[in-house]
Design an enzyme around this catalytic site. Sequence first.
Site, PDB file in Angstrom:
ATOM      1  N   THR A 118       0.823  -1.217   0.000  1.00  0.00           N
ATOM      2  CA  THR A 118       0.000   0.000   0.000  1.00  0.00           C
ATOM      3  C   THR A 118       0.858   1.268   0.000  1.00  0.00           C
ATOM      4  OG1 THR A 118      -1.449   1.328   1.433  1.00  0.00           O
ATOM      5  CG2 THR A 118      -0.156  -0.336   2.515  1.00  0.00           C
ATOM      6  N   TYR A 142      -1.458   0.015  10.490  1.00  0.00           N
ATOM      7  CA  TYR A 142      -1.801  -0.682   9.246  1.00  0.00           C
ATOM      8  C   TYR A 142      -0.647  -0.575   8.250  1.00  0.00           C
ATOM      9  CZ  TYR A 142      -3.587  -1.217   4.532  1.00  0.00           C
ATOM     10  OH  TYR A 142      -3.714  -1.577   3.215  1.00  0.00           O
TER      11      TYR A 142
END
Length: 331
Positions: A118, A142
């Site tokens: 990501t 995350y």
Amino acid sequence: MSKTVLVTGGAGYVGSHCCKAFSEAGWRVVVFDNFSRGWRDFVQFGEVVEGDLLSPEDLDAAFETYKPDAVAHFAAFAYVGESVEQPGLYYENNVMGTVRLLDAMAKAGTKQIIFSSTCATYGVPEKMPMTEDLPQRPINPYGMSKLFVEKVLDDYEVAHGIRSVKLRYFNAAGASPDGEIGERHEPETHLIPLCIEGVLNDTFKLTIFGDDFDTRDGTCIRDYIHVMDLADAHLKALDYLEAGGASDAFNLGTGTGTSVMEIVEAVERVTGKPVPRSVGPRRPGDPPALVASAEKAAQVLGWTPVQSGVDRVIETAYGWHLKEIERKTAR
Ligand code: UDP
């Protein structure tokens, strides 16, 4: 004989669209999912194993049965806010789950993996558009869990010869144009599905998280990439590894930024209906702008997004939501 790819998290949003692309390209697809956040009706493009990444027994059984040539690894928790509140959940599921997966790969002799990473691994970027060599300094658990996995992958290459492609997604959006699979999260926190909720549901009002950023209209800028383009990039990454390509990382975005207000206006344009909204405070941890440089993926993988205009993204997302309503009413 066709080659086999084991797809962890193949019942999720990006995973299921990739299964569709893999299967259409002739791969035998085996979904490995524990269905904690995935959807059984999204598994339409291959076989399925219900199993847990944290269970070496489940993994060994799947590798023994299907002997995959490659793994595409999507299974992960992906809510930034939840990761701040429960970091342990993210390090356990995203990092330890991957460690178990890689151990099973090493044991079974599967030497190729595509990893769903990501742009959140970059944190707040120093320059725009963002190239792969920017420092990776995540600002939430995350993003940190995904960065850890990128590092773990490199260590497993040294120890076990497992080659990896890390694909750093920008904002995945849109749906399969046939309306069969699309973006379904529970709870839904993403901008485009929430704008569509505003169009379809009289009682819902979108909150725009801040309009005082240093951007062209004060709202946050993101790089929205069509999920079918993402799927195509995964397919090209599989081919790249199959051809002996070296481990590497690629940004997957369009190179074009769109602001929150521009998305709202585009949803109104495409659907012909208003998106009720108000402006609220900034969401903690939202960088003002994240836009990819997509040049490396173009040069090395030969990948260019073709479906990623904002109107096309919204058109397919809206089409899927309308079909979802039809399916629910037909039940
Ligand atoms: N956003 C917003 N209201 C919402 C959800 C999102 O204004 O209810 C904004 C968010 O601040 C960000 C952009 O829309 O700038 C995209 O957010 P999303 O959660 O879809 O993806 P993210 O960028 O967090 O991966």
